[in-house]
Write a protein that holds these residues in place. Structure first.
Motif, PDB file in Angstrom:
ATOM      1  N   LEU A  22     -92.087 -63.587-127.356  1.00  0.00           N
ATOM      2  CA  LEU A  22     -91.671 -65.228-127.361  1.00  0.00           C
ATOM      3  C   LEU A  22     -91.945 -65.603-125.861  1.00  0.00           C
ATOM      4  N   THR A  23     -93.182 -65.383-125.385  1.00  0.00           N
ATOM      5  CA  THR A  23     -93.547 -66.023-124.063  1.00  0.00           C
ATOM      6  C   THR A  23     -94.622 -66.838-124.118  1.00  0.00           C
ATOM      7  N   LEU A  24     -95.073 -67.777-123.222  1.00  0.00           N
ATOM      8  CA  LEU A  24     -95.931 -68.592-123.385  1.00  0.00           C
ATOM      9  C   LEU A  24     -97.657 -67.987-123.397  1.00  0.00           C
ATOM     10  N   SER A  25     -97.685 -66.924-122.385  1.00  0.00           N
ATOM     11  CA  SER A  25     -98.973 -66.212-122.540  1.00  0.00           C
ATOM     12  C   SER A  25     -99.063 -65.500-123.774  1.00  0.00           C
ATOM     13  N   SER A  26     -97.972 -64.816-124.124  1.00  0.00           N
ATOM     14  CA  SER A  26     -98.170 -63.951-125.368  1.00  0.00           C
ATOM     15  C   SER A  26     -98.305 -64.715-126.627  1.00  0.00           C
ATOM     16  N   LEU A  27     -97.812 -65.782-126.729  1.00  0.00           N
ATOM     17  CA  LEU A  27     -98.112 -66.673-128.072  1.00  0.00           C
ATOM     18  C   LEU A  27     -99.387 -67.151-128.017  1.00  0.00           C
ATOM     19  N   ARG A  28     -99.760 -67.597-126.669  1.00  0.00           N
ATOM     20  CA  ARG A  28    -101.146 -68.174-126.498  1.00  0.00           C
ATOM     21  C   ARG A  28    -102.355 -67.318-127.073  1.00  0.00           C
ATOM     22  N   GLU A  29    -102.086 -66.055-126.619  1.00  0.00           N
ATOM     23  CA  GLU A  29    -103.106 -64.893-127.153  1.00  0.00           C
ATOM     24  C   GLU A  29    -102.934 -64.857-128.539  1.00  0.00           C
ATOM     25  N   TYR A  30    -101.976 -64.973-129.235  1.00  0.00           N
ATOM     26  CA  TYR A  30    -101.833 -64.772-130.615  1.00  0.00           C
ATOM     27  C   TYR A  30    -102.361 -65.968-131.332  1.00  0.00           C
ATOM     28  N   VAL A  31    -102.029 -67.017-130.960  1.00  0.00           N
ATOM     29  CA  VAL A  31    -102.600 -68.263-131.840  1.00  0.00           C
ATOM     30  C   VAL A  31    -104.251 -68.584-131.454  1.00  0.00           C
ATOM     31  N   ASN A  32    -104.595 -67.888-130.150  1.00  0.00           N
ATOM     32  CA  ASN A  32    -106.026 -68.224-130.060  1.00  0.00           C
ATOM     33  C   ASN A  32    -106.819 -66.933-130.963  1.00  0.00           C
ATOM     34  N   THR A  33    -106.146 -65.728-130.944  1.00  0.00           N
ATOM     35  CA  THR A  33    -106.557 -64.981-132.044  1.00  0.00           C
ATOM     36  C   THR A  33    -106.930 -65.176-133.474  1.00  0.00           C
ATOM     37  N   TYR A  34    -105.674 -66.006-133.859  1.00  0.00           N
ATOM     38  CA  TYR A  34    -105.796 -66.549-135.252  1.00  0.00           C
ATOM     39  C   TYR A  34    -106.784 -67.550-135.521  1.00  0.00           C
ATOM     40  N   ASN A  35    -106.825 -68.575-134.452  1.00  0.00           N
ATOM     41  CA  ASN A  35    -107.912 -69.775-134.538  1.00  0.00           C
ATOM     42  C   ASN A  35    -109.248 -69.177-134.687  1.00  0.00           C
ATOM     43  N   LYS A  36    -109.342 -67.874-133.788  1.00  0.00           N
ATOM     44  CA  LYS A  36    -110.923 -67.474-133.550  1.00  0.00           C
ATOM     45  C   LYS A  36    -111.311 -66.736-134.878  1.00  0.00           C
TER      46      LYS A  36
END
Length: 288
Positions: free
Chosen positions: A98-112
């Motif tokens: 639950l950090t901005l960088s980790s959540l960003r990577e997760y959301v980017n992966t899903y969107n891709k």
């Protein structure tokens, strides 16, 4: 100096990019949130009451990502929430934090996975600027002020901030005019370059250490004591590289910031003439 300020403003405005920030309703509460990732799954966040809060938006549904603590153990509810939001194209949550960088990577992966053409390239720098006016009083301790007279001051601040990696740091060009009076006939126009370290930073309040490291001052006085004991006039300019320290605070108010500074508290290698520093200014600044 006016031309330099206009030139800096032009360069800044050509590069200026402001974080997207909108108001959202979540579980009956309204929040002003920044958009970190915009896609099929959108990541929103902000600091609220001093705490980092994260939200995921899919369609018209916004879910807060939480990690509550019970009996000393974190419950990691955010992982279950993410699994439900990505059930159509699952992404493992084992290593997400639950950090901005980790959540960003997760959301980017899903969107891709959902859209191979998705891209969320992040700039290495996002410059923003604030322009403010101020007024106050000063006893000008770094010049001879025999009676420690308080003089009115006024001026403008032009502040540059990098909103990506250097949020706690800024550079300020300050133009300050000191006005003499009948008791102490000293007038000075100063342009200075300052560095600010924001050691307290919240959604509504910044508290900073100000370091003035270079300045040019043109001053004049009509009661200067000459070697023969008579009074005379003196004027001239002085370019100085030094370290003069002060403190200040910005408080978010309306569309800008109310700011307060305690200036010229101590200067390295400068003679304060055994005077206690009284140099306070208050003003208001707007984001450009």
């Amino acid at each position: 100096m006016k031309r330099i300020l206009l030139f800096l403003s032009f360069i800044l405005l050509a590069q200026l990019q402001i974080f997207a920030q909108e108001t959202y309703s979540v579980d009956g509460q309204s929040y002003s949130l920044k958009t970190e990732v915009d896609g099929s799954l959108t990541l929103l966040w902000n600091t609220i009451d001093g705490d980092y809060r994260y939200f995921a938006k899919k369609g018209n549904t916004i879910t807060e990502l939480k990690n509550s603590k019970t009996n000393g153990r974190y419950q990691e509810e955010f992982k279950e929430a993410l699994q439900l939001l990505t059930v159509d194209n699952p992404v493992h949550t084992d290593k997400v934090n639950l950090t901005l960088s980790s959540l960003r990577e997760y959301v980017n992966t899903y969107n891709k996975q959902v859209d191979p053409s998705f891209s969320n390239e992040r700039p290495s720098i996002k410059l923003s600027a604030r322009l403010g006016i101020f007024a106050g009083v000063s006893n000008a301790i770094f010049t001879q002020n025999p009676n420690n007279t308080l003089l009115p001051v006024a001026g403008i601040d032009f502040e540059l901030i990098d909103e990506v990696k250097l949020k706690r740091h800024s550079v300020v060009l300050r133009l300050k005019q000191t006005f003499g009076n009948d008791e102490f006939q000293y007038n000075a126009t100063q342009a200075s370059l300052n560095y600010r370290l924001k050691f307290v930073k919240t959604e509504t309040l910044d508290v900073f250490l100000n370091t003035k490291f270079v300045s040019y001052t043109y001053s004049s006085r009509d009661d200067f004591l000459l070697n023969d004991g008579t009074l005379g006039s003196d004027s001239g300019g002085d370019f100085t590289a030094h370290g003069i320290f002060g403190l200040g605070a910005d408080y978010k108010l309306g569309n800008g910031y109310l700011f307060f500074t305690y200036n010229d508290i101590v200067g390295i290698g400068l003679d304060s003439h055994d005077s206690f520093p009284v140099d306070f200014t208050v003003g208001y600044k707007l984001s450009l």
